[in-house]
Design a protein around this motif. Sequence first.
Motif, PDB file in Angstrom:
ATOM      1  N   UNK A 274     -57.204 -44.030  58.764  1.00 52.37           N
ATOM      2  CA  UNK A 274     -56.209 -43.743  57.924  1.00 52.37           C
ATOM      3  C   UNK A 274     -55.301 -42.148  58.638  1.00 52.37           C
ATOM      4  N   UNK A 275     -56.287 -41.391  59.009  1.00 52.40           N
ATOM      5  CA  UNK A 275     -55.693 -40.226  59.796  1.00 52.40           C
ATOM      6  C   UNK A 275     -54.954 -40.601  60.903  1.00 52.40           C
ATOM      7  N   UNK A 276     -55.492 -41.621  61.829  1.00 55.57           N
ATOM      8  CA  UNK A 276     -55.008 -41.970  63.144  1.00 55.57           C
ATOM      9  C   UNK A 276     -53.516 -42.598  62.791  1.00 55.57           C
ATOM     10  N   UNK A 277     -53.528 -43.382  61.642  1.00 57.63           N
ATOM     11  CA  UNK A 277     -52.412 -44.121  61.228  1.00 57.63           C
ATOM     12  C   UNK A 277     -51.323 -43.101  60.730  1.00 57.63           C
ATOM     13  N   UNK A 278     -51.612 -42.224  60.056  1.00 62.74           N
ATOM     14  CA  UNK A 278     -50.773 -41.279  59.611  1.00 62.74           C
ATOM     15  C   UNK A 278     -50.240 -40.530  60.718  1.00 62.74           C
ATOM     16  N   UNK A 279     -50.862 -40.263  61.673  1.00 61.61           N
ATOM     17  CA  UNK A 279     -50.298 -39.421  62.685  1.00 61.61           C
ATOM     18  C   UNK A 279     -49.284 -40.195  63.646  1.00 61.61           C
ATOM     19  N   UNK A 280     -49.641 -41.636  63.678  1.00 54.31           N
ATOM     20  CA  UNK A 280     -48.872 -42.584  64.552  1.00 54.31           C
ATOM     21  C   UNK A 280     -47.454 -42.716  63.628  1.00 54.31           C
ATOM     22  N   UNK A 281     -47.687 -43.011  62.336  1.00 55.57           N
ATOM     23  CA  UNK A 281     -46.550 -43.157  61.328  1.00 55.57           C
ATOM     24  C   UNK A 281     -45.396 -41.911  61.727  1.00 55.57           C
ATOM     25  N   UNK A 282     -45.953 -40.558  61.560  1.00 57.65           N
ATOM     26  CA  UNK A 282     -45.114 -39.448  61.914  1.00 57.65           C
ATOM     27  C   UNK A 282     -44.518 -39.414  62.999  1.00 57.65           C
ATOM     28  N   UNK A 283     -45.374 -39.909  64.313  1.00 55.52           N
ATOM     29  CA  UNK A 283     -44.811 -39.978  65.421  1.00 55.52           C
ATOM     30  C   UNK A 283     -43.673 -40.834  65.541  1.00 55.52           C
ATOM     31  N   UNK A 284     -43.849 -42.000  65.004  1.00 53.04           N
ATOM     32  CA  UNK A 284     -42.658 -43.143  65.059  1.00 53.04           C
ATOM     33  C   UNK A 284     -41.847 -42.956  64.175  1.00 53.04           C
ATOM     34  N   UNK A 285     -42.112 -42.735  62.855  1.00 55.17           N
ATOM     35  CA  UNK A 285     -40.974 -42.976  61.803  1.00 55.17           C
ATOM     36  C   UNK A 285     -40.619 -41.674  61.053  1.00 55.17           C
ATOM     37  N   UNK A 286     -41.271 -40.586  61.534  1.00 55.56           N
ATOM     38  CA  UNK A 286     -40.981 -38.996  60.984  1.00 55.56           C
ATOM     39  C   UNK A 286     -40.960 -39.294  59.458  1.00 55.56           C
ATOM     40  N   UNK A 287     -39.792 -38.333  58.948  1.00 53.80           N
ATOM     41  CA  UNK A 287     -39.846 -38.447  57.487  1.00 53.80           C
ATOM     42  C   UNK A 287     -39.595 -39.709  56.864  1.00 53.80           C
ATOM     43  N   UNK A 288     -38.610 -40.468  57.466  1.00 57.85           N
ATOM     44  CA  UNK A 288     -38.293 -41.921  56.840  1.00 57.85           C
ATOM     45  C   UNK A 288     -39.690 -42.692  56.463  1.00 57.85           C
ATOM     46  N   UNK A 289     -40.643 -42.547  57.302  1.00 64.30           N
ATOM     47  CA  UNK A 289     -41.956 -43.451  57.076  1.00 64.30           C
ATOM     48  C   UNK A 289     -42.760 -42.841  56.035  1.00 64.30           C
ATOM     49  N   UNK A 290     -42.681 -41.493  55.823  1.00 63.07           N
ATOM     50  CA  UNK A 290     -43.261 -40.825  54.834  1.00 63.07           C
ATOM     51  C   UNK A 290     -42.705 -40.991  53.541  1.00 63.07           C
ATOM     52  N   UNK A 291     -41.378 -41.168  53.680  1.00 60.71           N
ATOM     53  CA  UNK A 291     -40.855 -41.509  52.275  1.00 60.71           C
ATOM     54  C   UNK A 291     -41.063 -42.788  51.851  1.00 60.71           C
ATOM     55  N   UNK A 292     -41.222 -43.780  52.663  1.00 62.78           N
ATOM     56  CA  UNK A 292     -41.810 -44.997  52.237  1.00 62.78           C
ATOM     57  C   UNK A 292     -43.105 -45.032  51.573  1.00 62.78           C
ATOM     58  N   UNK A 293     -43.880 -44.422  52.232  1.00 63.44           N
ATOM     59  CA  UNK A 293     -45.293 -44.163  51.626  1.00 63.44           C
ATOM     60  C   UNK A 293     -45.378 -43.624  50.301  1.00 63.44           C
ATOM     61  N   UNK A 294     -44.443 -42.448  50.214  1.00 64.15           N
ATOM     62  CA  UNK A 294     -44.283 -41.546  48.971  1.00 64.15           C
ATOM     63  C   UNK A 294     -43.706 -42.662  47.937  1.00 64.15           C
ATOM     64  N   UNK A 295     -42.825 -43.564  48.199  1.00 61.78           N
ATOM     65  CA  UNK A 295     -42.012 -44.253  47.004  1.00 61.78           C
ATOM     66  C   UNK A 295     -43.200 -45.414  46.639  1.00 61.78           C
ATOM     67  N   UNK A 296     -44.576 -45.554  47.442  1.00 61.06           N
ATOM     68  CA  UNK A 296     -45.292 -46.683  46.764  1.00 61.06           C
ATOM     69  C   UNK A 296     -46.287 -46.073  45.910  1.00 61.06           C
ATOM     70  N   UNK A 297     -46.213 -44.668  45.887  1.00 59.90           N
ATOM     71  CA  UNK A 297     -47.446 -43.914  45.383  1.00 59.90           C
ATOM     72  C   UNK A 297     -47.616 -44.544  43.883  1.00 59.90           C
ATOM     73  N   UNK A 298     -46.685 -44.348  43.157  1.00 60.85           N
ATOM     74  CA  UNK A 298     -46.871 -44.705  41.761  1.00 60.85           C
ATOM     75  C   UNK A 298     -46.960 -46.195  41.243  1.00 60.85           C
ATOM     76  N   UNK A 299     -46.442 -47.137  42.034  1.00 64.94           N
ATOM     77  CA  UNK A 299     -46.592 -48.654  41.867  1.00 64.94           C
ATOM     78  C   UNK A 299     -47.806 -49.195  42.519  1.00 64.94           C
ATOM     79  N   UNK A 300     -48.220 -48.831  43.990  1.00 68.23           N
ATOM     80  CA  UNK A 300     -49.076 -49.714  44.725  1.00 68.23           C
ATOM     81  C   UNK A 300     -49.457 -48.731  45.779  1.00 68.23           C
ATOM     82  N   UNK A 301     -50.366 -47.739  45.408  1.00 66.31           N
ATOM     83  CA  UNK A 301     -50.947 -46.767  46.455  1.00 66.31           C
ATOM     84  C   UNK A 301     -51.888 -47.467  47.455  1.00 66.31           C
ATOM     85  N   UNK A 302     -52.233 -48.592  47.077  1.00 66.48           N
ATOM     86  CA  UNK A 302     -53.019 -49.325  48.060  1.00 66.48           C
ATOM     87  C   UNK A 302     -52.408 -50.034  49.033  1.00 66.48           C
ATOM     88  N   UNK A 303     -50.975 -50.461  48.638  1.00 66.52           N
ATOM     89  CA  UNK A 303     -50.104 -50.856  49.871  1.00 66.52           C
ATOM     90  C   UNK A 303     -49.714 -49.692  50.709  1.00 66.52           C
TER      91      UNK A 303
END
Lengths: 129, 129, 129, 129, 129, 129
Positions: free
Chosen positions: B6-35
């Motif tokens: 998870x930690x390695x993935x979060x770092x890689x996600x930030x490195x590649x997609x920056x804020x856009x990646x985090x927005x996608x993750x955030x947008x899933x939090x209420x409906x499908x946090x496991x996805x």
Amino acid sequence: MDKDRYIRGMEKLKEIDGAAGERVIQSLKDIAPDLARYVIEFPFGDVYSRPGLDLKSRELATVAALTALGNAAPQLKVHIHGSLNVGCSREEIVEIIIQMAVYAGFPAALNGMFAAREVFRERDEKGLI
Amino acid sequence: MDKDRYIRGMEKLKEIDGAAGERVIQSLKDIAPDLARYVIEFPFGDVYSRPGLDLKSRELATVAALTALGNAAPQLKVHIHGSLNVGCSREEIVEIIIQMAVYAGFPAALNGMFAAREVFRERDEKGLI
Amino acid sequence: MDKDRYIRGMEKLKEIDGAAGERVIQSLKDIAPDLARYVIEFPFGDVYSRPGLDLKSRELATVAALTALGNAAPQLKVHIHGSLNVGCSREEIVEIIIQMAVYAGFPAALNGMFAAREVFRERDEKGLI
Amino acid sequence: MDKDRYIRGMEKLKEIDGAAGERVIQSLKDIAPDLARYVIEFPFGDVYSRPGLDLKSRELATVAALTALGNAAPQLKVHIHGSLNVGCSREEIVEIIIQMAVYAGFPAALNGMFAAREVFRERDEKGLI
Amino acid sequence: MDKDRYIRGMEKLKEIDGAAGERVIQSLKDIAPDLARYVIEFPFGDVYSRPGLDLKSRELATVAALTALGNAAPQLKVHIHGSLNVGCSREEIVEIIIQMAVYAGFPAALNGMFAAREVFRERDEKGLI
Amino acid sequence: MDKDRYIRGMEKLKEIDGAAGERVIQSLKDIAPDLARYVIEFPFGDVYSRPGLDLKSRELATVAALTALGNAAPQLKVHIHGSLNVGCSREEIVEIIIQMAVYAGFPAALNGMFAAREVFRERDEKGLI
């Protein structure tokens, strides 16, 4: 000019796909010689001959796309050969196919990997990298 | 161990997609946090973190695959951003999209290019490369 | 007989898709009334009316297929509504969409989930399950 | 020779797609002028200029293929316009789209029909057939 | 923790796909052992192990999706076996494949049905349900 | 009425696909006789029997769509036969397949052409046009 495209395309086709590319062209000669000519002129004479991106990156991207589409096994095999012919390593091909599990699902990645296994075996038999 | 992914993935996600990646993750939090968690763990924690292929080649291959599939415009835009974030040039992205005309047809290449144009404009407005 | 298929299809369409289904039919009336009739007769009058599989399983399978194909967002939304109308839970729909990451890749699953989120919000506003 | 392809392609593009085709070409000018040139040269200069099949049959086949693929709505609309521009009737377009329900499923046919409805309305507003 | 995913995945793989699943894993061992591991960990260790949806519904949805995509015949056959292994009836599988004619067209349904016929014959020969 | 659809469909199926069509129907008899019936009733009894578009145009459009989709080789071959049976020339079929390079890429066009070559050879052996 058109002749230039054709000649440039033939050279690029040989550089990338070697004998396999010529076999495809040959197999179209009796039914659709113009499609054979277009294959040489547009993908190879126009696109693969463009500067701006190296051949290794182009071939890896083609392996990625054909693995993801999942409906063009013969062309995928031709381009796995092509990737190796222009200097990609087997490891890089394996990596790009694994990555397609993320974008097109595991069946696409598995079928791409089985195509790669066949190509690697064909090359082992011929003593190719 | 899972925590490492998870930690390695979060770092890689930030490195590649920056804020856009985090927005996608955030947008899933209420409906499908496991996805959201799987997106971080498998594509980014497992696949993009693998050695054997550089991030630039990985991102170009993803742009190629998503352009060819032609049915995932939001993710294509995220990865055009990602390609530029990890060091690809705009020219390389344009080249890879043009190449997809060969493998998935001109409509796929055109729609990929229109996505790239949008991304380039967004980045121009923010003064990004 | 044909009249039976049409009547049976209209009833099944209402049972599954409610007003949304009727809107689709209505929207075809001026341009292609026969396509509207076929939608009622074949999918609903013939297929969904068959015994041998319950409606909940049928609707989940449709959500799975449309999520995987990834190129029919309006119909996916109609059938997420339909699944809930025939007794599936939101959790079951979320589960089936997550599962499609395995078979069609993460972009397909993400776009399916964003469709589900829209549907759930529409139903929240109307006080529907 | 290449110049011939370009000129022949531009004429064919205008004959089929009229102003819409030119807008697509124009929209590529700043980001990928070579893709714009390829669109003119290969699809229009090479393929649509071929003898052996009339333009009406070619356009209907393109509408069929783009409806079936279901992931290229802008190009589908351009070619519904194109079909009408080269002499197909609205009825023929409606027929070919209905037929795609058989080969690509009802969602593909429905989304194709909604594209046709938009095109027909645009043409009604301009007094076009 | 990762070890838990792997063990949980192997058990789930055996429960669903039996020997066929293990053969797929085995066949990847020399070319891409990490892809084999991911197949066990993510689809089986993560997704199929989730509560919230029973295995029968999950397998039917997979048969639906793979029939609709139409480009992964080996995996479709594995999951028709899988569906029967976890308690689906042959009738339910036939029903779900017929239904895909609606969403992906008749060729997809026909090819799915021919895959089912092969699987049923294989099981008849082995005296399996 | 339903009986009319079935009879009309059987006649149309024979007119278009001849013995090949009947073999498909026959091959479904033991596993899914209702799917066989639907194939006769909907595609052939309903759609191909419609006025408003001639059979030649319908068959060319089907060849175009199946070439573009690229995942239904058996049905593509049946409809290349069908196109020739209803009066299309081999040249027209070759033209429509070449054209698909534009909309679905060169691999789709190549695989479509290889299917056409097989069909042409089968017909040569039988002395058919």
